[in-house]
Design a protein around this motif. Sequence first.
Motif, PDB file in Angstrom:
ATOM      1  N   CYS A 363      -3.224  12.622  -9.891  1.00  0.00           N
ATOM      2  CA  CYS A 363      -2.391  11.902  -8.931  1.00  0.00           C
ATOM      3  C   CYS A 363      -1.117  12.718  -8.673  1.00  0.00           C
ATOM      4  CB  CYS A 363      -2.027  10.513  -9.466  1.00  0.00           C
ATOM      5  SG  CYS A 363      -1.111   9.490  -8.309  1.00  0.00           S
ATOM      6  N   LYS A 393      -8.064   2.180  -8.470  1.00  0.00           N
ATOM      7  CA  LYS A 393      -6.693   1.828  -8.117  1.00  0.00           C
ATOM      8  C   LYS A 393      -5.767   2.979  -8.483  1.00  0.00           C
ATOM      9  CE  LYS A 393      -5.794  -0.648 -12.465  1.00  0.00           C
ATOM     10  NZ  LYS A 393      -5.339  -1.911 -13.055  1.00  0.00           N
ATOM     11  N   GLU A 395      -1.676   3.467  -9.616  1.00  0.00           N
ATOM     12  CA  GLU A 395      -0.438   2.807 -10.014  1.00  0.00           C
ATOM     13  C   GLU A 395       0.637   3.854 -10.297  1.00  0.00           C
ATOM     14  OE1 GLU A 395      -1.909  -1.332 -12.110  1.00  0.00           O
ATOM     15  OE2 GLU A 395      -1.699   0.447 -13.373  1.00  0.00           O
ATOM     16  N   ILE A 396       1.860   3.557  -9.893  1.00  0.00           N
ATOM     17  CA  ILE A 396       2.993   4.442 -10.118  1.00  0.00           C
ATOM     18  C   ILE A 396       3.887   3.811 -11.179  1.00  0.00           C
ATOM     19  CG2 ILE A 396       4.892   5.693  -9.053  1.00  0.00           C
ATOM     20  CD1 ILE A 396       2.098   6.321  -7.933  1.00  0.00           C
ATOM     21  N   SER A 397       4.128   4.555 -12.239  1.00  0.00           N
ATOM     22  CA  SER A 397       4.989   4.072 -13.321  1.00  0.00           C
ATOM     23  C   SER A 397       6.428   4.520 -13.078  1.00  0.00           C
ATOM     24  CB  SER A 397       4.486   4.627 -14.660  1.00  0.00           C
ATOM     25  OG  SER A 397       5.368   4.290 -15.709  1.00  0.00           O
ATOM     26  N   LEU A 402       5.490  -1.078 -13.194  1.00  0.00           N
ATOM     27  CA  LEU A 402       4.442  -0.389 -12.456  1.00  0.00           C
ATOM     28  C   LEU A 402       4.393  -0.946 -11.040  1.00  0.00           C
ATOM     29  CD1 LEU A 402       1.455  -0.459 -15.016  1.00  0.00           C
ATOM     30  CD2 LEU A 402       2.744   1.558 -14.319  1.00  0.00           C
ATOM     31  N   VAL A 403       4.054  -0.109 -10.103  1.00  0.00           N
ATOM     32  CA  VAL A 403       3.829  -0.569  -8.741  1.00  0.00           C
ATOM     33  C   VAL A 403       2.485  -0.016  -8.287  1.00  0.00           C
ATOM     34  CG1 VAL A 403       5.092   1.396  -7.757  1.00  0.00           C
ATOM     35  CG2 VAL A 403       4.735  -0.681  -6.399  1.00  0.00           C
ATOM     36  N   SER A 404       1.672  -0.891  -7.680  1.00  0.00           N
ATOM     37  CA  SER A 404       0.355  -0.469  -7.205  1.00  0.00           C
ATOM     38  C   SER A 404       0.464   0.159  -5.824  1.00  0.00           C
ATOM     39  CB  SER A 404      -0.599  -1.672  -7.148  1.00  0.00           C
ATOM     40  OG  SER A 404      -0.839  -2.180  -8.443  1.00  0.00           O
ATOM     41  N   ALA A 405      -0.391   1.145  -5.597  1.00  0.00           N
ATOM     42  CA  ALA A 405      -0.409   1.824  -4.305  1.00  0.00           C
ATOM     43  C   ALA A 405      -1.549   1.290  -3.459  1.00  0.00           C
ATOM     44  CB  ALA A 405      -0.559   3.323  -4.508  1.00  0.00           C
ATOM     45  N   TRP A 415      -2.661   7.711  -0.633  1.00  0.00           N
ATOM     46  CA  TRP A 415      -2.101   6.398  -0.921  1.00  0.00           C
ATOM     47  C   TRP A 415      -0.644   6.325  -0.476  1.00  0.00           C
ATOM     48  CZ3 TRP A 415       2.174   6.849  -3.891  1.00  0.00           C
ATOM     49  CH2 TRP A 415       2.279   7.986  -4.710  1.00  0.00           C
ATOM     50  N   THR A 417       3.008   3.453  -1.064  1.00  0.00           N
ATOM     51  CA  THR A 417       3.572   2.257  -1.683  1.00  0.00           C
ATOM     52  C   THR A 417       5.077   2.231  -1.430  1.00  0.00           C
ATOM     53  OG1 THR A 417       3.643   0.931  -3.723  1.00  0.00           O
ATOM     54  CG2 THR A 417       4.101   3.301  -3.930  1.00  0.00           C
TER      55      THR A 417
END
Length: 425
Positions: A363, A393, A395-397, A402-405, A415, A417
Amino acid sequence: GAGSRLTSGMTGGCVAMFLWQSPNPVFKAVFNDHPVEAVAINDDGSMIAAAIPDSLMVMDRSGQELWSYDIEDIGYPRSLDFDVSGDFLVASVDAGVGNRSRGRVLLFDGHSGGLIWIDNPASHGVPEAQIIRKIQISNDSRWLMAAAISADLPGMTNVIVYDLLSPTSSVPHYVSEIFSGNYSIDADLALDSENFIINASTWLEYHDLSKPETKEKEPLWEVDGGGYWALSCRSAVSSDGAIAAFHSASIDDVSGYARVYNCSDGTELFSMETSFFAPELDVSADGTRVAISESNLQDTYSNGRVLIWDRQINDIFCELRTFGPVNLSETGDILFTGSGRDDELTWSQPSFYLLMDNEAPMCDILDPSTGSTATSKLEMSGTAADIDSDLVKVEISYPGGLVSAAPQDNNLENWRTTLDLSTVE
């Protein structure tokens, strides 16, 4: 198989050689109206042998015939094997139902086609009605092992061992006692080790190649792998003699077992129940992986699978929707299947699979770039990939959570977000 090359024989009268990188054969030889009974390839892929009902033929990698030998007056071909260099080619021939001494072992000069010797194992104490089912030459070109089955009593078998370095190499080094396996037997030679296994029904024995003082030679170890009558079975051992496995189907119901053993003491490493008929099996030369193939004969081959056992995790590494005869590369990272069907249950060509270890997904954040500033919200986008599977999925930490893209154009490989900066600690 030989390195990245493998030959395939088909009853339609065709022999083909493939490179694993391409589904197109390097060459294909067609024998009109003659089924191909056996094929063999030497280690560097420079010579390919084929057996049809009345003759043996050796070709180069372009399909050009190097030599042939007429066996019509000897019998029907059963199996073939080259030694590593191609200096020797060995063939087993069935002299036919009208001849009580049926099995024949023929040793050729692999390069010229000259017949070095022919042996009738019945003259050395092997029961007369034996058929040589499988034949192998060790990687040091010294040992030749033949597994013979009885045409009169299904499941009765002998192992015959020849020492090719002996001045009397046509006389067996020794002939084993008779093994009984109901209707199924198999045997396999550890090509880099002076050991072999024999699988009679679900009974497995591990032997060395030393000449016994008496005919009843004791195995190094033996195990009962199921205690049921097996309709069919396959067994294999790694070239170094470290790992052995067998796969059998029960004669009583549509089930069976696949088991893997440590050859140092016969300890069972892995066991699983299987659900179909037509078991097939192969062990990689280095013993790191075992391919377990099964298919449902009762449903016209409409279902089947190949399971790959991995020594490092001591469990099933992956499952493939294919079936048929299987062949693993030396290190177990390439699998060849001789037949099978795809997910739509349509007939597929012989297939190669690259069996890679599971790689971590990747990623990358492309925007914003390093040094960018934001106040309340941060718009982010990037790319992601997983070479082993589909992305589920992204996810950005960040410090605080965490936030999902979300996917761009319905594709998670690209992606985007939005990060609420008020949640950042």
